[in-house]
Scaffold this active site. Structure first.
Site, short mmCIF file in Angstrom:
data_model
loop_
_atom_site.label_atom_id
_atom_site.label_comp_id
_atom_site.label_asym_id
_atom_site.label_seq_id
_atom_site.Cartn_x
_atom_site.Cartn_y
_atom_site.Cartn_z
N ARG A 22 0.88 -1.19 0.00
CA ARG A 22 0.00 0.00 0.00
C ARG A 22 0.91 1.23 0.00
NH1 ARG A 22 -2.59 3.65 3.63
NH2 ARG A 22 -4.75 4.11 3.03
N LYS A 62 -5.43 7.71 7.32
CA LYS A 62 -6.22 7.84 6.08
C LYS A 62 -7.02 9.13 6.17
CE LYS A 62 -9.69 5.13 3.52
NZ LYS A 62 -9.24 5.28 2.15
N SER A 83 -12.84 -3.18 1.20
CA SER A 83 -13.04 -2.28 2.34
C SER A 83 -14.52 -2.00 2.50
CB SER A 83 -12.34 -0.93 2.10
OG SER A 83 -10.96 -1.09 2.15
N1 TZP Z 1 -8.82 2.28 6.07
C1 TZP Z 1 -9.61 2.65 7.07
S1 TZP Z 1 -8.71 3.34 8.34
C2 TZP Z 1 -7.25 3.08 7.51
C3 TZP Z 1 -7.50 2.50 6.29
C4 TZP Z 1 -6.51 2.15 5.27
C5 TZP Z 1 -5.93 3.49 8.06
C6 TZP Z 1 -5.45 2.59 9.15
O1 TZP Z 1 -4.23 3.04 9.65
P1 TZP Z 1 -3.90 3.06 11.20
O2 TZP Z 1 -2.63 3.86 11.30
O3 TZP Z 1 -3.68 1.63 11.63
O4 TZP Z 1 -5.04 3.72 11.90
#
Ligand code: TZP
Ligand code: MG
Length: 226
Positions: A60, A157, A128
């Site tokens: 990613r 995100k 997702s």
């Molecule tokens: N999708 C929903 S929250 C997120 C993604 C890709 C980010 C998750 O990152 P983190 O740092 O574990 O909260």
């Protein structure tokens, strides 16, 4: 593969391609470094996650060119195959095929499963989801697993959806017939409440990337999930 506990599950042998059914035994879902690289070696970050017990590595990289992603992806494919860890590519179906990844992870705005499946055949498709309706649709359309979140606040995100709430998370084991992986703000301080809600699969980015010892943090997180 260093994850003794995973080997004990009898699923993976070193050097053997991980089957789709291995999703059942996924607990800790990890990532390439993305914006958290900070001058470090991406392969060392991923290796540390695998030593710590990562069951999945997702490529990613939102800010890399496709060429750079291809180059990193080739190395990740080799490493994950050697270590018996699933390798998933985010967003990019072409790249998943080129790299012969184990699968692809798609968002709600990406190519729908009915178009992706004929290209990916037996490969894993993860989706997702952010609501019960999206979960039901993903299952109906033939997803192999869903990501569900964000569970907690996250800065990783920027365009994230609203928090899903613990009601939905607790319901998931009854309403979702395929493996589901919680995501968003999960780390050593929050993972306990996830397990209390009956969820034993977590995708974690910042808590791992910012940890002083990545291998140790992964090990702690994974032990909380089983
Ligand atoms: N999708 C929903 S929250 C997120 C993604 C890709 C980010 C998750 O990152 P983190 O740092 O574990 O909260
Ligand atoms: Mg996406």
């Amino acid at each position: 593969m260093k994850g003794g506990s995973r080997k004990a599950e009898g699923e993976k042998t070193q050097g053997e391609r991980v089957p789709r059914s291995a999703l059942t035994n996924v607990h800790l879902y990890c990532f390439s470094p993305g914006g958290f690289l900070r001058g470090r070696d991406p392969m060392e970050i991923v290796s540390a996650q695998i030593r710590g017990g990562a069951d999945v590595i997702q490529l990613r990289e939102k800010d890399m060119s496709r060429r750079a992603k291809l180059e990193l992806g080739l190395k990740l494919r080799e490493l994950t195959e050697r270590e018996g860890v699933l390798f998933i590519v985010n967003d990019d179906i072409d790249l998943a095929i080129i790299l012969d990844a184990d699968g692809v992870h798609l968002g709600q705005e990406d190519i729908p499963i009915r178009f992706a499946r004929p290209l990916l055949k037996e490969k894993i498709i993860g989706i997702s989801t952010h609501s019960l309706e999206q979960v039901e649709t993903a299952v109906k359309e033939g997803a192999d697993y869903v990501g569900i979140g964000p569970v907690f606040e996250t800065a990783t995100k920027s365009d994230r959806e609203p928090l899903i709430g613990f009601d939905l998370l607790s319901k998931m084991r009854h309403v979702c017939s395929i493996p589901y992986v919680a995501i968003g703000g999960i780390g050593k301080d929050t993972i306990g409440s996830l397990v209390e809600a009956g969820c034993h699969r977590a995708a974690v980015i910042s808590d791992i990337m910012l940890a002083p010892d990545i291998e140790k943090r992964c090990n702690e997180l994974r032990r909380s999930l089983v």
